[in-house]
Motif scaffolding. Structure first.
Motif, PDB file in Angstrom:
ATOM      1  N   LEU A  72       0.821  -1.205   0.000  1.00 17.20           N
ATOM      2  CA  LEU A  72       0.000   0.000   0.000  1.00 17.20           C
ATOM      3  C   LEU A  72       0.857   1.259   0.000  1.00 17.20           C
ATOM      4  N   PHE A  73       2.036   1.191   0.640  1.00 13.70           N
ATOM      5  CA  PHE A  73       2.906   2.355   0.767  1.00 13.70           C
ATOM      6  C   PHE A  73       4.126   2.320  -0.152  1.00 13.70           C
ATOM      7  N   TYR A  74       4.349   1.206  -0.818  1.00 18.89           N
ATOM      8  CA  TYR A  74       5.539   1.059  -1.658  1.00 18.89           C
ATOM      9  C   TYR A  74       6.824   1.258  -0.860  1.00 18.89           C
ATOM     10  N   GLN A  75       6.819   0.912   0.409  1.00 17.30           N
ATOM     11  CA  GLN A  75       8.012   1.027   1.246  1.00 17.30           C
ATOM     12  C   GLN A  75       7.830   0.184   2.494  1.00 17.30           C
ATOM     13  N   LEU A  95       1.925   2.388  13.298  1.00 16.01           N
ATOM     14  CA  LEU A  95       2.370   2.070  11.947  1.00 16.01           C
ATOM     15  C   LEU A  95       3.105   3.278  11.413  1.00 16.01           C
ATOM     16  N   GLN A  96       4.312   3.094  10.915  1.00 18.71           N
ATOM     17  CA  GLN A  96       5.095   4.206  10.395  1.00 18.71           C
ATOM     18  C   GLN A  96       6.047   3.712   9.322  1.00 18.71           C
ATOM     19  N   PRO A  97       6.433   4.603   8.412  1.00 25.71           N
ATOM     20  CA  PRO A  97       7.438   4.208   7.425  1.00 25.71           C
ATOM     21  C   PRO A  97       8.747   3.855   8.121  1.00 25.71           C
ATOM     22  N   VAL A 138      -3.887  -8.620   0.108  1.00 28.77           N
ATOM     23  CA  VAL A 138      -4.653  -8.649  -1.137  1.00 28.77           C
ATOM     24  C   VAL A 138      -3.958  -7.824  -2.215  1.00 28.77           C
ATOM     25  N   MET A 139      -3.371  -6.685  -1.833  1.00 27.01           N
ATOM     26  CA  MET A 139      -2.695  -5.859  -2.826  1.00 27.01           C
ATOM     27  C   MET A 139      -1.491  -6.588  -3.414  1.00 27.01           C
ATOM     28  N   GLU A 140      -0.733  -7.299  -2.588  1.00 26.08           N
ATOM     29  CA  GLU A 140       0.391  -8.057  -3.132  1.00 26.08           C
ATOM     30  C   GLU A 140      -0.101  -9.104  -4.124  1.00 26.08           C
ATOM     31  N   TYR A 141      -1.174  -9.779  -3.760  1.00 25.36           N
ATOM     32  CA  TYR A 141      -1.760 -10.765  -4.672  1.00 25.36           C
ATOM     33  C   TYR A 141      -2.194 -10.100  -5.980  1.00 25.36           C
TER      34      TYR A 141
END
Length: 207
Positions: A72-75, A95-97, A138-141
């Motif tokens: 979701l965050f690409y990181q 939750l944090q980068p 789900v996004m990875e899938y």
């Protein structure tokens, strides 16, 4: 309460597999002990919020130190739930980068609602951290599939356990659709994203 990597509990098979392949548990500072936190609450608010303290310890037991690359965050993200008496009563740093970027963080209300914040402007994002983990799984899938440019088919059903507030997955046997307006609400319309993939007949993701 066992850590999510030791006992995923109600997480779906997809989310369990996602964490098993991608996540690790890092050392983490849990902050002051209970008595110190109670004293800080009395000084800041004139009372002790035992419900908030219980939610903090529950969140730390289940998620503290969890780290993985978030689709979701690409990181990478890092989970470090803590309480700061200088802030309004809530849990911060859930939750944090990783590394922290100084502009984004996430908090948790006493009822477990996850709040996303950009430059201290916060919006409800997910009903729980488990919903966020399911969304990432789900996004990875979905990213392993082939994105489609035409309109998705109708008769989609909401994938509730992987959706939040303005962060939504819906699906049927033909398609898996993602819509996200949360970033626009936080003042970053360029980060608003949506996608859909066509699922293979007879091999659709079990949601």
């Amino acid at each position: 309460m066992a850590h999510v990597l030791d006992d995923p509990g109600p997480l779906s098979p997809l989310a369990r597999d996602f964490l098993a392949r991608n996540a690790k548990r890092l050392p983490v500072d849990l902050g002051p002990d209970d008595e110190r936190l109670r004293a800080d609450m009395r000084a800041a608010y004139g009372r002790v919020d035992e419900d908030l303290l219980a939610r903090l310890r529950w969140a730390q037991d289940r998620y503290a130190g969890l780290s993985y690359q978030s689709p979701l965050f690409y990181q990478a993200v890092f989970f470090q739930p803590q309480f700061d008496p200088e802030d309004e009563p809530a849990i911060w740093g859930v939750l944090q980068p990783d590394p922290a970027d100084g502009c984004f963080d996430a908090g948790m209300a006493v009822d477990g609602t996850v709040l996303f914040g950009m430059f201290e402007s916060y919006r409800p994002a997910f009903p729980s951290l488990d919903h966020f983990l399911e969304c990432d799984a789900v996004m990875e899938y979905a990213r392993r599939g082939r994105p489609c440019d035409d309109d998705p088919p109708p008769n989609l059903r909401l994938v509730e356990h992987a959706s939040g507030f303005d962060v939504e997955w819906s699906a049927n046997d033909e398609a898996l659709v993602h819509r996200c307006g949360l970033w626009a609400e936080l003042g970053f319309p360029g980060l608003a994203r949506g996608m859909w993939i066509r699922q293979e007949p007879g091999n659709a993701l079990a949601l």
